[in-house]
Write a protein that holds these residues in place. Structure first.
Motif, PDB file in Angstrom:
ATOM      1  N   PHE A  77      -3.832  10.562   1.514  1.00 46.40           N
ATOM      2  CA  PHE A  77      -3.068  11.694   2.218  1.00 46.40           C
ATOM      3  C   PHE A  77      -2.953  12.845   1.753  1.00 46.40           C
ATOM      4  O   PHE A  77      -3.640  13.701   2.804  1.00 46.40           O
ATOM      5  N   HIS A  78      -3.855  12.764   0.985  1.00 43.96           N
ATOM      6  CA  HIS A  78      -4.402  14.735   0.339  1.00 43.96           C
ATOM      7  C   HIS A  78      -5.196  14.761   1.611  1.00 43.96           C
ATOM      8  O   HIS A  78      -5.423  15.768   1.635  1.00 43.96           O
ATOM      9  N   LYS A  79      -6.112  14.198   1.574  1.00 45.07           N
ATOM     10  CA  LYS A  79      -7.587  14.594   2.252  1.00 45.07           C
ATOM     11  C   LYS A  79      -7.163  14.828   3.518  1.00 45.07           C
ATOM     12  O   LYS A  79      -8.249  15.173   4.203  1.00 45.07           O
ATOM     13  N   VAL A  80      -5.985  14.217   4.174  1.00 47.21           N
ATOM     14  CA  VAL A  80      -5.312  14.310   5.703  1.00 47.21           C
ATOM     15  C   VAL A  80      -4.827  15.817   5.333  1.00 47.21           C
ATOM     16  O   VAL A  80      -5.153  17.081   6.537  1.00 47.21           O
ATOM     17  N   ILE A  81      -3.609  15.409   4.681  1.00 47.46           N
ATOM     18  CA  ILE A  81      -2.116  16.685   4.352  1.00 47.46           C
ATOM     19  C   ILE A  81      -2.538  18.302   4.019  1.00 47.46           C
ATOM     20  O   ILE A  81      -3.062  19.121   5.014  1.00 47.46           O
ATOM     21  N   ALA A 136       4.032  -2.029  -6.933  1.00 49.42           N
ATOM     22  CA  ALA A 136       3.138  -0.943  -6.934  1.00 49.42           C
ATOM     23  C   ALA A 136       2.535   0.378  -6.500  1.00 49.42           C
ATOM     24  O   ALA A 136       2.360   1.430  -6.456  1.00 49.42           O
ATOM     25  N   GLU A 137       3.610   0.183  -4.957  1.00 44.80           N
ATOM     26  CA  GLU A 137       3.945   1.651  -4.019  1.00 44.80           C
ATOM     27  C   GLU A 137       4.771   2.061  -4.006  1.00 44.80           C
ATOM     28  O   GLU A 137       4.618   3.689  -4.256  1.00 44.80           O
ATOM     29  N   TRP A 138       5.956   1.844  -4.447  1.00 43.52           N
ATOM     30  CA  TRP A 138       6.568   2.275  -5.062  1.00 43.52           C
ATOM     31  C   TRP A 138       6.877   3.845  -5.667  1.00 43.52           C
ATOM     32  O   TRP A 138       6.578   4.627  -5.424  1.00 43.52           O
ATOM     33  N   PRO A 139       5.269   4.460  -7.501  1.00 44.51           N
ATOM     34  CA  PRO A 139       4.970   5.211  -7.050  1.00 44.51           C
ATOM     35  C   PRO A 139       4.384   5.702  -6.354  1.00 44.51           C
ATOM     36  O   PRO A 139       4.193   6.961  -6.793  1.00 44.51           O
ATOM     37  N   HIS A 140       3.257   5.616  -6.044  1.00 47.83           N
ATOM     38  CA  HIS A 140       2.552   6.219  -5.305  1.00 47.83           C
ATOM     39  C   HIS A 140       3.977   7.215  -3.627  1.00 47.83           C
ATOM     40  O   HIS A 140       3.580   8.755  -4.251  1.00 47.83           O
ATOM     41  N   ASN A 168      -9.812  -1.440   7.125  1.00 50.12           N
ATOM     42  CA  ASN A 168      -9.444  -2.269   7.689  1.00 50.12           C
ATOM     43  C   ASN A 168      -8.003  -2.303   8.705  1.00 50.12           C
ATOM     44  O   ASN A 168      -7.773  -2.463   9.388  1.00 50.12           O
ATOM     45  N   GLY A 169      -7.532  -0.620   8.949  1.00 56.36           N
ATOM     46  CA  GLY A 169      -5.929  -0.023   9.724  1.00 56.36           C
ATOM     47  C   GLY A 169      -5.517  -0.641   9.793  1.00 56.36           C
ATOM     48  O   GLY A 169      -4.477  -0.329  10.703  1.00 56.36           O
ATOM     49  N   TYR A 170      -5.016  -0.939   8.190  1.00 61.10           N
ATOM     50  CA  TYR A 170      -4.164  -1.397   7.843  1.00 61.10           C
ATOM     51  C   TYR A 170      -3.089   0.405   7.042  1.00 61.10           C
ATOM     52  O   TYR A 170      -3.851   1.002   6.846  1.00 61.10           O
ATOM     53  N   ASN A 171      -1.475   0.396   7.309  1.00 60.32           N
ATOM     54  CA  ASN A 171      -0.598   1.183   6.792  1.00 60.32           C
ATOM     55  C   ASN A 171      -0.774   1.505   5.416  1.00 60.32           C
ATOM     56  O   ASN A 171      -0.864   0.373   5.161  1.00 60.32           O
ATOM     57  N   VAL A 172      -1.182   2.152   4.998  1.00 59.82           N
ATOM     58  CA  VAL A 172      -1.173   2.228   3.305  1.00 59.82           C
ATOM     59  C   VAL A 172      -0.523   3.240   2.333  1.00 59.82           C
ATOM     60  O   VAL A 172      -0.742   4.790   3.559  1.00 59.82           O
ATOM     61  N   LEU A 173      -0.113   3.851   1.294  1.00 56.29           N
ATOM     62  CA  LEU A 173       0.459   5.473   0.316  1.00 56.29           C
ATOM     63  C   LEU A 173      -0.642   4.644  -0.594  1.00 56.29           C
ATOM     64  O   LEU A 173      -0.629   4.827  -1.547  1.00 56.29           O
ATOM     65  N   ASP A 174      -2.029   5.507  -0.146  1.00 54.48           N
ATOM     66  CA  ASP A 174      -2.738   6.339  -0.859  1.00 54.48           C
ATOM     67  C   ASP A 174      -2.953   7.547  -0.826  1.00 54.48           C
ATOM     68  O   ASP A 174      -2.634   8.147   0.271  1.00 54.48           O
TER      69      ASP A 174
END
Length: 336
Positions: free
Chosen positions: A112-116, A138-142, A102-108
Motif C-alpha cells: 500500500f505504501h509503495k503505491v500510495i 492477522a489482517e485486522w492490525p494492518h 498471485n493476483g489476490y487482494n491483500v492488506l499489505d
C-alpha cells in the motif's frame, strides 16, 4: 383504411373548426416560467439537482482480474501507473486496492505504501480511499494501522451478507461496529457500502439507530454484480436503484449517495445516477464492460473517468474538487 371508423359522419364536419385555439396569455403563447392567471408563481422551477458531482475512480478492486478483462491492472507497477493516470486526468477521488504476486487482494502495508506514498506526494489534494477488508485477526492490525496513520481518508463499511459471484461475502455485526468506531476515532470517513436493499436496514440497525455513525451519512450503492441487487435490464436498473435510494432517503434525506458503474448495468447505471443528482464511482473495480448492451471492455481507468466527466458536463454538472468532496462528507479540507 380502417372499416371501424365512421367516415361518413366525419365528412359532415369538413367545414367545421379544425383546431380550438384560445390564447389567453397573449402576448406570450407559452410563458416558460409564469401564468397570466397567477402572480409570483414559478410554474416550472429549476430541479434540485446538485450542480457539482463527486466522481471516484477505482483502479483494480479485489474481485475482477485480467482473465475477465485483459486490461485490468494486477501488478503493483500496473496499479501505480493506472492510479497516477487517474490523478493526472483530474479524478478528485482515487480508490486503491493492492494485489499480491498471485493476483489476490491483500492488506499489505508495504505494498500500500509503495503505491500510495508517491501519489500523495505528487497529488496532495486528491482524496485516496480504499476497501480495508480485514479477512482475519492477522489482517485486522494492518487495517487499524492504515487508518490510524491516515493513509486513507475514506473507507467503506460493508453492511453486507451476500453470495458475491461464487464467494460468500459477509460482515458480522461486531466487525461493522468495531471498524466504524476505529474509522471515526481516526478521522477516517466511513462510507456505508450497500450491495442489496437489505444492507440499508443492516446499517440502520447496527450503526445508525444505536447512535454510532456520525452525520453526515455517506453511502455507496454497488448493485448489478452477481449476488447483488439484480439489474438484468433497464427496467430492473431503474426500479432497483430507486428502491435502494428511497430506503436510504427514508433514513436521512440529507445523506450523500454514490452509485457504482457496476456489472452489466455499468455506464447506464452511473448515467442514471447522474440524472438523479447522485454521485458516481467508475473504473475497473466494479465492472469489466463499458456498456450494458455490448461486450467492449474498459481499456483504461483514466479514460473511463474522462468519459463520465464529459457526460456530467453534458448534463450541466461539474466534477467536484477534492476539498468540495471533503466538505460534502464531513471531512476537514486540506491546509494549503
Amino acid at each position: 383504411m380502417s372499416d371501424k371508423i365512421n367516415w361518413e359522419y366525419i365528412k359532415e364536419f369538413n367545414d367545421s373548426i379544425r383546431t380550438i385555439w384560445m390564447p389567453f396569455g397573449l402576448p406570450e403563447i407559452i410563458d416558460p416560467s409564469h401564468s397570466r392567471f397567477s402572480n409570483g408563481v414559478d410554474i416550472q422551477p429549476a430541479w434540485k439537482i446538485p450542480p457539482k458531482i463527486a466522481i471516484s475512480t477505482t483502479i483494480t478492486g479485489a474481485m475482477f482480474s485480467s482473465r475477465g478483462n485483459p486490461n485490468h491492472p494486477m501488478t503493483l507497477e500496473e496499479i501505480s501507473k493506472s492510479a497516477r493516470e487517474a490523478c493526472e486526468a483530474g479524478s478528485p477521488i482515487v480508490h486503491i486496492h493492492v494485489r499480491d504476486e498471485n493476483g489476490y487482494n491483500v492488506l499489505d502495508p508495504e505494498k500500500f505504501h509503495k503505491v500510495i506514498d508517491p501519489l500523495k506526494r505528487d497529488f496532495p489534494d486528491t482524496v485516496f480511499d480504499g476497501c480495508m477488508c480485514a479477512l482475519d485477526s492477522a489482517e485486522w492490525p494492518h487495517m487499524e494501522s492504515f487508518l490510524k496513520e491516515g493513509l486513507l481518508e475514506v473507507t467503506p463499511i460493508n453492511t453486507v451478507a451476500v453470495l458475491y459471484g461464487d464467494t460468500l461475502f459477509a460482515k458480522p455485526p461486531y466487525s461493522m461496529i468495531e471498524k466504524t468506531k476505529i474509522c471515526q476515532d481516526c478521522g477516517v470517513k466511513p462510507q456505508i457500502a450497500i450491495y442489496t436493499d437489505a444492507d440499508v436496514d443492516n446499517a440502520d440497525r447496527f450503526l445508525i439507530k444505536p447512535g454510532l455513525l456520525q452525520k453526515p451519512y455517506h453511502w455507496i450503492i454497488l448493485a448489478a454484480v452477481p449476488g447483488c441487487s439484480p439489474m438484468q435490464n433497464p427496467r430492473q436498473m431503474v426500479e432497483g436503484l430507486m428502491r435502494t435510494y428511497n430506503n436510504i432517503m427514508d433514513i436521512d434525506d440529507t445523506a450523500s449517495v454514490m452509485v457504482c458503474a457496476a456489472g452489466r448495468a455499468s455506464s447506464y447505471l452511473a448515467t442514471f445516477a447522474m440524472l438523479m443528482g447522485l454521485h458516481i464511482r467508475v473504473g475497473m473495480e466494479d465492472t469489466v464492460w463499458k456498456w450494458p448492451h455490448k461486450d467492449d471492455k474498459i481499456v483504461n481507468n483514466a479514460e473511463h473517468f474522462k468519459l463520465f466527466k464529459t457526460m456530467a458536463g453534458m448534463l450541466g454538472r461539474e466534477v467536484m474538487t477534492p476539498d468540495e468532496y471533503r466538505r460534502m462528507i464531513g471531512l476537514p479540507v486540506r491546509k494549503k
